[in-house]
Design an enzyme around this catalytic site. Structure first.
Site, PDB file in Angstrom:
ATOM      1  N   ASP A  98     -14.996  -2.948   1.843  1.00 56.15           N
ATOM      2  CA  ASP A  98     -15.068  -2.891   3.299  1.00 56.15           C
ATOM      3  C   ASP A  98     -16.515  -2.676   3.733  1.00 56.15           C
ATOM      4  OD1 ASP A  98     -12.348  -3.158   3.450  1.00 56.15           O
ATOM      5  OD2 ASP A  98     -11.954  -1.041   3.851  1.00 56.15           O
ATOM      6  N   LYS A  99     -16.826  -3.112   4.926  1.00 53.86           N
ATOM      7  CA  LYS A  99     -18.183  -2.989   5.458  1.00 53.86           C
ATOM      8  C   LYS A  99     -18.697  -1.550   5.363  1.00 53.86           C
ATOM      9  CE  LYS A  99     -20.784  -3.709   9.768  1.00 53.86           C
ATOM     10  NZ  LYS A  99     -20.681  -4.139  11.181  1.00 53.86           N
TER      11      LYS A  99
END
Length: 249
Positions: free
Chosen positions: A57-58
């Protein structure tokens, strides 16, 4: 601007870098405003094409693995899909979970905004996460009117399956959301960590991967230290010694 990421492992087939929080793995419709992507930055850093194997995930930092050729990338991707890659994450969560446990909770398939959702919703997929509590702290800050203090814990997480946002969704499910999670967490706790420690990130990091090398077949164990911004929070909470005794997978 040229960005350089710490290289954790590299051979003729694979490269692993330490991805910072806030960096997307590759261009995505999820965040059209972003101009930085790990895939392009690693390509520019080493001067050759790289192939995505898995995603973080970012907001998650830690080990990000790429193939240096398409065949190697496909071979390792199949290991991720088959669940044969051992993954270890560290997270700071709200509350005091049990010393150890399993979260066996099916998760529905999640679709990005740009993906067409099927007419018939598929049943939830099996999802399993094992966790161990490494340290706990009670801060003298009242966030919830029901309690005079706020409790937090440092967890080692081993996702057995690899569903989208699995760790974030599973920890929300047991009422111990990850600090800094704007989607599944609690805003007042996230804001407290910003106020006290200057933390404005998701406190989740991939710190160990163990897989089979796609060509030699030998076991490959990759380790990443905590990013400086994550380590600063751990230090401020007095948890550094807990990490020193953490065994490898």
């Amino acid at each position: 601007m040229h960005y350089t990421h710490p290289v954790l492992y590299r051979d003729a087939s694979l490269i692993a870098i330490h991805k910072p929080s806030g960096l997307l793995v590759h261009r995505s419709e999820i965040d059209r405003r972003e101009t930085r992507f790990a895939l392009q930055e690693v390509r520019d850093q080493i001067g050759q094409r790289v192939h995505a194997i898995h995603r973080l995930d970012k907001g998650t930092s830690g080990i990000l693995l790429f193939g240096l050729d398409a065949d190697s990338a496909r071979a390792v991707s199949r290991q991720f899909e088959a669940g044969t890659v051992d993954k270890r994450y560290l997270a700071v969560v709200r509350g005091w979970p049990q010393d150890e446990g399993e979260i066996d909770h099916p998760l529905s398939r999640q679709y990005d905004d740009y993906e067409r959702q099927p007419d018939v919703i598929a049943p939830a997929q099996d999802a399993l996460t094992r966790y161990r509590c490494l340290a706990r702290v009670a801060l003298p800050n009242q966030v919830d009117a029901r309690y005079p203090e706020s409790r937090y814990a440092l967890l080692a997480l081993d996702p057995v399956t690899g569903r989208k946002h699995q760790l974030r969704r599973h920890l929300k499910h047991i009422a111990h959301p990850i600090i800094g999670d704007a989607t599944y967490g609690k805003g007042q706790h996230n804001r407290l960590f910003t106020q006290l420690f200057g933390s404005q990130r998701l406190l989740l990091a991939c710190t160990q991967l163990t897989l089979q090398h796609p060509h030699s077949g030998t076991s490959l164990h990759i380790v990443a230290p905590l990013a400086e911004d994550f380590a600063a929070v751990v230090n401020a909470l007095g948890w550094s010694a807990s990490l020193a005794t953490l065994p490898e997978n």
